[in-house]
Design a protein around this motif. Structure first.
Motif, PDB file in Angstrom:
ATOM      1  N   GLY A 122       0.798  -1.222   0.000  1.00 46.42           N
ATOM      2  CA  GLY A 122       0.000   0.000   0.000  1.00 46.42           C
ATOM      3  C   GLY A 122       0.829   1.270   0.000  1.00 46.42           C
ATOM      4  N   GLY A 123       2.018   1.218   0.571  1.00 45.49           N
ATOM      5  CA  GLY A 123       2.894   2.383   0.609  1.00 45.49           C
ATOM      6  C   GLY A 123       3.700   2.556  -0.661  1.00 45.49           C
ATOM      7  N   GLY A 124       3.546   1.630  -1.601  1.00 45.65           N
ATOM      8  CA  GLY A 124       4.296   1.673  -2.846  1.00 45.65           C
ATOM      9  C   GLY A 124       5.537   0.794  -2.767  1.00 45.65           C
ATOM     10  N   LEU A 125       5.873   0.163  -3.889  1.00 43.83           N
ATOM     11  CA  LEU A 125       7.009  -0.757  -3.898  1.00 43.83           C
ATOM     12  C   LEU A 125       8.345  -0.083  -3.580  1.00 43.83           C
ATOM     13  CD1 LEU A 125       6.078  -3.212  -6.782  1.00 43.83           C
ATOM     14  CD2 LEU A 125       5.775  -3.467  -4.316  1.00 43.83           C
ATOM     15  N   PRO A 126       8.582   1.191  -3.960  1.00 39.29           N
ATOM     16  CA  PRO A 126       9.852   1.813  -3.552  1.00 39.29           C
ATOM     17  C   PRO A 126      10.006   1.893  -2.024  1.00 39.29           C
ATOM     18  CG  PRO A 126       8.917   3.031  -5.376  1.00 39.29           C
ATOM     19  CD  PRO A 126       7.868   2.038  -4.936  1.00 39.29           C
ATOM     20  N   ARG A 127       8.918   2.158  -1.319  1.00 36.37           N
ATOM     21  CA  ARG A 127       8.993   2.178   0.150  1.00 36.37           C
ATOM     22  C   ARG A 127       9.239   0.773   0.692  1.00 36.37           C
ATOM     23  NH1 ARG A 127       4.060   6.192   0.918  1.00 36.37           N
ATOM     24  NH2 ARG A 127       5.182   8.144   1.216  1.00 36.37           N
ATOM     25  N   LYS A 128       8.591  -0.215   0.110  1.00 34.68           N
ATOM     26  CA  LYS A 128       8.799  -1.596   0.544  1.00 34.68           C
ATOM     27  C   LYS A 128      10.270  -1.967   0.363  1.00 34.68           C
ATOM     28  CE  LYS A 128       6.759  -6.196   0.083  1.00 34.68           C
ATOM     29  NZ  LYS A 128       5.507  -6.860  -0.305  1.00 34.68           N
ATOM     30  N   ARG A 129      10.832  -1.659  -0.783  1.00 29.77           N
ATOM     31  CA  ARG A 129      12.239  -1.943  -1.061  1.00 29.77           C
ATOM     32  C   ARG A 129      13.126  -1.223  -0.043  1.00 29.77           C
ATOM     33  NH1 ARG A 129      15.108  -5.460  -1.548  1.00 29.77           N
ATOM     34  NH2 ARG A 129      13.844  -6.290  -3.189  1.00 29.77           N
ATOM     35  N   PHE A 130      12.825   0.037   0.248  1.00 30.88           N
ATOM     36  CA  PHE A 130      13.607   0.805   1.219  1.00 30.88           C
ATOM     37  C   PHE A 130      13.602   0.101   2.577  1.00 30.88           C
ATOM     38  CE2 PHE A 130      14.093   3.769   4.666  1.00 30.88           C
ATOM     39  CZ  PHE A 130      15.156   4.565   4.279  1.00 30.88           C
ATOM     40  N   LEU A 131      12.427  -0.304   3.055  1.00 26.35           N
ATOM     41  CA  LEU A 131      12.317  -0.936   4.370  1.00 26.35           C
ATOM     42  C   LEU A 131      13.063  -2.271   4.412  1.00 26.35           C
ATOM     43  CD1 LEU A 131       8.563  -0.129   5.058  1.00 26.35           C
ATOM     44  CD2 LEU A 131      10.555   0.933   6.168  1.00 26.35           C
ATOM     45  N   LEU A 132      12.921  -3.071   3.366  1.00 26.64           N
ATOM     46  CA  LEU A 132      13.621  -4.356   3.336  1.00 26.64           C
ATOM     47  C   LEU A 132      15.138  -4.158   3.253  1.00 26.64           C
ATOM     48  CD1 LEU A 132      11.226  -6.404   1.034  1.00 26.64           C
ATOM     49  CD2 LEU A 132      11.539  -6.631   3.514  1.00 26.64           C
ATOM     50  N   ASP A 133      15.576  -3.202   2.435  1.00 24.95           N
ATOM     51  CA  ASP A 133      17.009  -2.904   2.348  1.00 24.95           C
ATOM     52  C   ASP A 133      17.544  -2.391   3.683  1.00 24.95           C
ATOM     53  OD1 ASP A 133      17.047  -3.686  -0.305  1.00 24.95           O
ATOM     54  OD2 ASP A 133      17.118  -1.632  -1.103  1.00 24.95           O
ATOM     55  N   LEU A 134      16.783  -1.529   4.341  1.00 26.25           N
ATOM     56  CA  LEU A 134      17.175  -1.015   5.657  1.00 26.25           C
ATOM     57  C   LEU A 134      17.399  -2.177   6.624  1.00 26.25           C
ATOM     58  CD1 LEU A 134      17.336   1.333   7.825  1.00 26.25           C
ATOM     59  CD2 LEU A 134      14.918   0.868   8.190  1.00 26.25           C
TER      60      LEU A 134
END
Length: 162
Positions: A142-154
């Motif tokens: 829901g937050g968008g795939l770029p945010r998902k990628r950011f959180l997983l990378d973090l």
């Protein structure tokens, strides 16, 4: 049901945090609330959210792997079971929708898990970003795939420090 909210800055944009009258988190949203949802937020009250702001800052700094906050999400029995299962996915790891479906006793219920995941009212703290497609691809956030990628990378970067 009396609620209050605040907005906490983060590297992925402002986060709207909502607490109920007992201080439990009922919502953490990455997107600004729609006008129709304004009543559900309650009054703006920046005081009383210090623990949430501190824990989110620690998470985004890579210093916190688990949140210690009272939660009270509102949903169906199935949704609550899915959200509870999400909190059991270890920091820095992912699970497929199918894996979550099996864990909540609904083998073959990956699509239903996806729908429940999409309705998760307490993003990040209830880590719906840790759920991925069966082949490991990033899907549906829901937050968008770029945010998902950011959180997983973090989480992957920080996990290497522990």
């Amino acid at each position: 049901m009396s609620r209050t909210h605040t907005v906490v800055p983060s590297p992925i944009g402002p986060l709207t945090v909502v607490r109920d009258q007992d201080g439990a988190l009922v919502r953490l949203a990455m997107s600004p609330p729609r006008a129709l949802e304004a009543d559900a937020l309650g009054a703006r009250a920046d005081a009383g959210f210090e623990d949430v702001a501190r824990q989110l800052a620690e998470y985004f700094a890579g210093e916190r792997t688990a949140f210690r906050l009272p939660l009270r999400p509102v949903g169906s029995r199935f949704e609550l079971a899915v959200w509870d299962q999400l909190t059991r996915i270890p920091y820095g790891e992912t699970r497929s929708y199918g894996h979550v479906a099996e864990a909540v006793g609904e083998p073959g219920g990956a699509q239903a898990v996806g729908a429940a995941n999409g309705r998760n009212p307490i993003a990040i703290v209830v880590p719906c970003h840790r759920v991925v497609g069966a082949d490991g691809r990033l899907v549906g956030f829901g937050g968008g795939l770029p945010r998902k990628r950011f959180l997983l990378d973090l989480e992957q970067r920080a996990d290497r420090l522990f």
